[in-house]
Scaffold this motif. Structure first.
Motif, mmCIF file in Angstrom:
data_model
loop_
_atom_site.group_PDB
_atom_site.id
_atom_site.type_symbol
_atom_site.label_atom_id
_atom_site.label_comp_id
_atom_site.label_asym_id
_atom_site.label_seq_id
_atom_site.Cartn_x
_atom_site.Cartn_y
_atom_site.Cartn_z
ATOM 1 N N ARG A 278 0.753 -1.284 -0.004
ATOM 2 C CA ARG A 278 0.070 -0.109 0.091
ATOM 3 C C ARG A 278 0.741 1.173 -0.188
ATOM 4 N NH1 ARG A 278 -4.250 -2.639 4.296
ATOM 5 N NH2 ARG A 278 -5.637 -3.594 2.573
ATOM 6 N N LYS A 279 1.968 1.286 0.841
ATOM 7 C CA LYS A 279 2.746 2.400 0.705
ATOM 8 C C LYS A 279 3.390 2.605 -0.813
ATOM 9 C CE LYS A 279 4.310 2.437 5.467
ATOM 10 N NZ LYS A 279 5.456 2.067 6.627
ATOM 11 N N LEU A 280 3.943 1.334 -1.394
ATOM 12 C CA LEU A 280 4.360 1.577 -2.576
ATOM 13 C C LEU A 280 3.390 1.929 -3.600
ATOM 14 C CD1 LEU A 280 6.425 -1.893 -2.608
ATOM 15 C CD2 LEU A 280 7.490 0.485 -2.589
ATOM 16 N N ALA A 281 2.062 1.749 -3.429
ATOM 17 C CA ALA A 281 1.005 2.298 -4.648
ATOM 18 C C ALA A 281 0.821 3.721 -4.175
ATOM 19 C CB ALA A 281 -0.222 1.439 -4.051
ATOM 20 N N ASP A 282 0.952 4.033 -2.908
ATOM 21 C CA ASP A 282 0.935 5.644 -2.653
ATOM 22 C C ASP A 282 2.125 6.512 -3.381
ATOM 23 O OD1 ASP A 282 -1.371 5.110 -1.238
ATOM 24 O OD2 ASP A 282 -0.204 5.414 0.564
ATOM 25 N N ALA A 307 -5.391 -5.042 -1.428
ATOM 26 C CA ALA A 307 -4.159 -5.709 -0.940
ATOM 27 C C ALA A 307 -2.996 -5.442 -2.049
ATOM 28 C CB ALA A 307 -4.482 -7.103 -1.048
ATOM 29 N N TRP A 308 -3.442 -4.712 -3.177
ATOM 30 C CA TRP A 308 -2.330 -4.361 -4.292
ATOM 31 C C TRP A 308 -1.559 -5.628 -4.738
ATOM 32 C CZ3 TRP A 308 -2.894 -0.118 -6.895
ATOM 33 C CH2 TRP A 308 -3.647 0.831 -6.093
ATOM 34 N N HIS A 309 -2.194 -6.598 -4.971
ATOM 35 C CA HIS A 309 -1.368 -7.629 -5.854
ATOM 36 C C HIS A 309 -0.473 -7.118 -7.129
ATOM 37 C CE1 HIS A 309 -0.140 -10.952 -8.187
ATOM 38 N NE2 HIS A 309 -1.008 -11.006 -8.856
ATOM 39 N N LEU A 310 -1.200 -6.249 -7.736
ATOM 40 C CA LEU A 310 -0.471 -5.637 -8.970
ATOM 41 C C LEU A 310 -0.988 -3.844 -8.848
ATOM 42 C CD1 LEU A 310 -1.977 -7.923 -11.642
ATOM 43 C CD2 LEU A 310 0.306 -8.148 -10.815
ATOM 44 N N TYR A 311 0.042 -3.329 -9.521
ATOM 45 C CA TYR A 311 -0.127 -2.020 -9.600
ATOM 46 C C TYR A 311 -0.196 -1.795 -11.294
ATOM 47 C CZ TYR A 311 0.130 3.287 -9.382
ATOM 48 O OH TYR A 311 -0.418 4.499 -9.287
ATOM 49 N N ALA A 312 -1.431 -1.584 -11.555
ATOM 50 C CA ALA A 312 -1.771 -1.389 -13.152
ATOM 51 C C ALA A 312 -2.066 0.064 -13.592
ATOM 52 C CB ALA A 312 -2.931 -2.114 -13.550
ATOM 53 N N GLU A 364 -11.927 -4.597 -24.037
ATOM 54 C CA GLU A 364 -11.101 -4.399 -24.961
ATOM 55 C C GLU A 364 -10.518 -3.116 -24.675
ATOM 56 O OE1 GLU A 364 -10.016 -6.474 -27.240
ATOM 57 O OE2 GLU A 364 -11.489 -8.136 -26.983
ATOM 58 N N GLU A 365 -11.103 -2.146 -24.091
ATOM 59 C CA GLU A 365 -10.612 -0.648 -24.149
ATOM 60 C C GLU A 365 -9.567 -1.029 -22.870
ATOM 61 O OE1 GLU A 365 -11.615 3.792 -22.425
ATOM 62 O OE2 GLU A 365 -13.267 2.334 -23.355
ATOM 63 N N TYR A 366 -10.015 -1.688 -21.868
ATOM 64 C CA TYR A 366 -8.988 -1.935 -20.737
ATOM 65 C C TYR A 366 -7.782 -2.627 -21.184
ATOM 66 C CZ TYR A 366 -7.234 -3.398 -15.993
ATOM 67 O OH TYR A 366 -6.348 -3.508 -14.935
ATOM 68 N N TYR A 367 -8.016 -3.564 -21.961
ATOM 69 C CA TYR A 367 -6.820 -4.429 -22.408
ATOM 70 C C TYR A 367 -5.927 -3.689 -23.149
ATOM 71 C CZ TYR A 367 -4.087 -7.465 -25.299
ATOM 72 O OH TYR A 367 -3.127 -7.888 -26.080
ATOM 73 N N SER A 368 -6.402 -2.564 -24.052
ATOM 74 C CA SER A 368 -5.692 -1.816 -25.008
ATOM 75 C C SER A 368 -4.684 -1.144 -24.263
ATOM 76 C CB SER A 368 -6.398 -1.207 -25.986
ATOM 77 O OG SER A 368 -7.242 -0.177 -25.215
ATOM 78 N N LYS A 369 -5.010 -0.513 -22.950
ATOM 79 C CA LYS A 369 -4.224 0.448 -22.346
ATOM 80 C C LYS A 369 -3.475 0.098 -21.029
ATOM 81 C CE LYS A 369 -7.237 4.311 -23.742
ATOM 82 N NZ LYS A 369 -8.113 5.098 -23.140
ATOM 83 N N THR A 370 -3.697 -1.167 -20.571
ATOM 84 C CA THR A 370 -3.100 -1.478 -19.117
ATOM 85 C C THR A 370 -1.725 -2.141 -19.389
ATOM 86 O OG1 THR A 370 -3.712 -2.783 -17.318
ATOM 87 C CG2 THR A 370 -3.795 -4.275 -19.540
ATOM 88 N N LEU A 371 -0.972 -1.876 -18.196
ATOM 89 C CA LEU A 371 0.230 -2.323 -18.219
ATOM 90 C C LEU A 371 0.449 -2.516 -16.651
ATOM 91 C CD1 LEU A 371 2.798 -3.084 -19.875
ATOM 92 C CD2 LEU A 371 3.668 -0.826 -19.302
ATOM 93 N N SER A 372 1.065 -3.554 -16.088
ATOM 94 C CA SER A 372 1.614 -3.696 -14.727
ATOM 95 C C SER A 372 2.734 -3.305 -14.423
ATOM 96 C CB SER A 372 0.979 -5.073 -14.211
ATOM 97 O OG SER A 372 -0.252 -5.533 -14.344
ATOM 98 N N LEU A 373 3.162 -2.563 -13.486
ATOM 99 C CA LEU A 373 4.503 -2.004 -13.257
ATOM 100 C C LEU A 373 5.004 -2.711 -11.998
ATOM 101 C CD1 LEU A 373 3.986 1.781 -13.463
ATOM 102 C CD2 LEU A 373 4.681 0.384 -15.242
ATOM 103 N N PRO A 374 6.098 -2.829 -11.770
ATOM 104 C CA PRO A 374 6.823 -3.608 -10.613
ATOM 105 C C PRO A 374 6.142 -3.134 -9.147
ATOM 106 C CG PRO A 374 8.657 -2.796 -12.064
ATOM 107 C CD PRO A 374 7.569 -2.267 -12.700
ATOM 108 N N LEU A 375 5.972 -4.158 -8.468
ATOM 109 C CA LEU A 375 5.341 -3.921 -7.109
ATOM 110 C C LEU A 375 5.548 -5.243 -6.338
ATOM 111 C CD1 LEU A 375 3.442 -2.046 -5.128
ATOM 112 C CD2 LEU A 375 1.667 -3.239 -5.872
ATOM 113 N N PHE A 376 6.455 -5.204 -5.311
ATOM 114 C CA PHE A 376 6.553 -6.388 -4.198
ATOM 115 C C PHE A 376 7.326 -5.772 -3.281
ATOM 116 C CE2 PHE A 376 9.727 -6.053 -7.687
ATOM 117 C CZ PHE A 376 10.993 -6.341 -6.850
ATOM 118 N N PRO A 377 7.060 -6.513 -1.978
ATOM 119 C CA PRO A 377 7.592 -5.776 -0.660
ATOM 120 C C PRO A 377 8.702 -5.542 -0.651
ATOM 121 C CG PRO A 377 5.975 -7.547 -0.248
ATOM 122 C CD PRO A 377 6.348 -7.746 -1.850
ATOM 123 N N GLN A 378 9.881 -5.861 -1.249
ATOM 124 C CA GLN A 378 11.264 -5.667 -1.176
ATOM 125 C C GLN A 378 11.517 -4.166 -2.067
ATOM 126 O OE1 GLN A 378 12.234 -9.725 -2.887
ATOM 127 N NE2 GLN A 378 13.665 -9.825 -1.238
#
Length: 397
Positions: A278-282, A307-312, A364-378
């Motif tokens: 959550r801190k990383l997402a902020d 729980a921020w499994h992914l930051y998209a 289709e619109e969501y898929y065309s623009k989405t990208l998941s950036l690095p996010l993990f507790p370390q």
């Protein structure tokens, strides 16, 4: 962090996790020992459900839930188009029929309106719906639950991204407030890691007992369940000690004691892992706010503390004049890993052949623009700044 390459997700394994697994290897049963029951009790307590059933991975969790929910040949199940393959595949595995629902293009989540639109396209009655808590968020679950119950539709939530999330009103995904069954993945990039692993939570004790049997070939060893007493009993009328019966088709979906030992150790750290995510997402939210309106985080749901499994993020690749593949390659050259979650399942060749082309513009619109950036507790704040600065440079230079 010390690693140069930043993958989109990564497990955090520490010495106490390793020691927990080593202890089982040195002193315990490697499988079919006491660790599964211990893990199940801890997981149910964490989520707030009465029962948790541990299995080999998230797909087997979904499969067991579909079986015990009574989904059979030709039964209709609504599945959001934006999800991993297994959410839909398990319906096909039992002979059911998938109807794909569209999603909110800003979140990737199925709304109540999306569900109603999907049901309106159905020729027949819907047996179940499988909401997906994509990236660790949820949207409108109270409304979806109320509507589904009015229609006599069972709810199986795909919580594979949602361990550690909380509802804004009360409770957590998987506690049974808004579902009959909830399914989790404990793959290494998820909130906690078991190597591979999955869990089904439910408040239905009978269903949990059924799942525990089915995960082990539906082998009944209790005398009260025996149907063939001539084989079960010896000449004195006592049960033969080796005897078991299989009453229906079952599977080998068990998790090992080594996996469960790791899961027990990891579960103790869930709160700290989620707090760090959550801190990383902020940090990401703040950093992205200054680089231009061609990149924006997914819309937040007011219904859930993720729980921020992914930051998209959503990137307008047309505006920046670069393809997503080009952006991903250039980021990788700078040691930054990204991923796309997900290609709409409805567009896969298997499902196109089975159900034809689908008109799901939100997906289709969501898929065309989405990208998941690095996010993990370390990761640290400096890592987030590096990702955002590099992304900005790749998109604008």
């Amino acid at each position: 962090m010390t690693r140069d390459f930043l993958p989109y997700g990564r497990h955090t394994i520490e010495e106490d996790d390793i020691e927990a697994v080593v202890d089982v290897m040195r002193n315990g049963l490697l499988t079919a020992g006491p660790k599964a029951a211990e893990f199940e009790k801890a997981f149910a307590s964490q989520v707030g459900a009465k029962e948790a059933v541990v299995v080999s991975n998230g797909t087997t969790a979904l499969h067991l839930a579909v079986i015990v929910a009574g989904i059979e040949r030709d039964d209709i199940v609504v599945v959001p188009a934006v999800t991993f393959l297994s959410t839909a595949n398990v319906v096909e595995m039992v002979g059911g029929k998938v109807v794909f629902a569209d999603v909110n293009p800003e979140t990737g989540l199925m709304t109540l309106d999306n569900l109603k639109d999907a049901i309106a396209r159905v020729d027949g009655s819907v047996k179940a719906v499988m909401p997906v808590h994509l990236t660790g968020h949820s949207e409108g679950m109270a409304e979806i639950y109320a509507y589904a119950k009015e229609q006599g539709i069972k709810i199986i939530t795909d919580c594979c991204h949602a361990l550690g999330a909380e509802y804004s009103d009360r409770g957590k995904p998987g506690d049974g407030k808004y579902e009959d069954f909830a399914c989790y993945s404990l793959h290494p990039v998820k909130s906690i890691a078991m190597g591979e692993g999955g869990v089904v939570t439910t408040n239905d004790l009978k269903a949990a007992q059924m799942m525990r049997l089915i995960r082990s070939h539906d082998m009944h060893r209790d005398e009260e369940s025996f149907q063939h007493s001539d084989m079960a009993l010896d000449v004195s009328g006592q049960a033969n000690p080796w005897y078991y019966e299989m009453h229906k088709l079952g599977y080998n979906y068990r998790a090992t004691d080594m996996q469960c030992a790791l899961g027990i150790s990891q579960l103790k750290k869930l709160e700290s892992f989620v707090e760090k995510r959550r801190k990383l997402a902020d940090f990401y939210d703040d950093a992205l706010s200054s680089i231009g309106n061609f990149v924006k985080p997914n819309d937040r749901s007011k219904d859930c503390l993720s729980a921020w499994h992914l930051y998209a993020v959503q990137i307008d690749f047309e505006v920046v004049g670069k393809s997503r593949a080009t952006v991903m390659r250039k980021l990788s050259e700078q040691s930054i890993g990204t991923q796309v979650h997900y290609i709409p399942v409805s567009s896969q060749p298997y499902y196109r052949e089975r159900y034809g082309m689908q008109n799901l513009p939100g997906a289709e619109e969501y898929y065309s623009k989405t990208l998941s950036l690095p996010l993990f507790p370390q990761m640290e704040e400096a890592d987030v700044k590096r990702v955002v600065d590099t992304l900005h440079k790749v998109l604008t230079v």
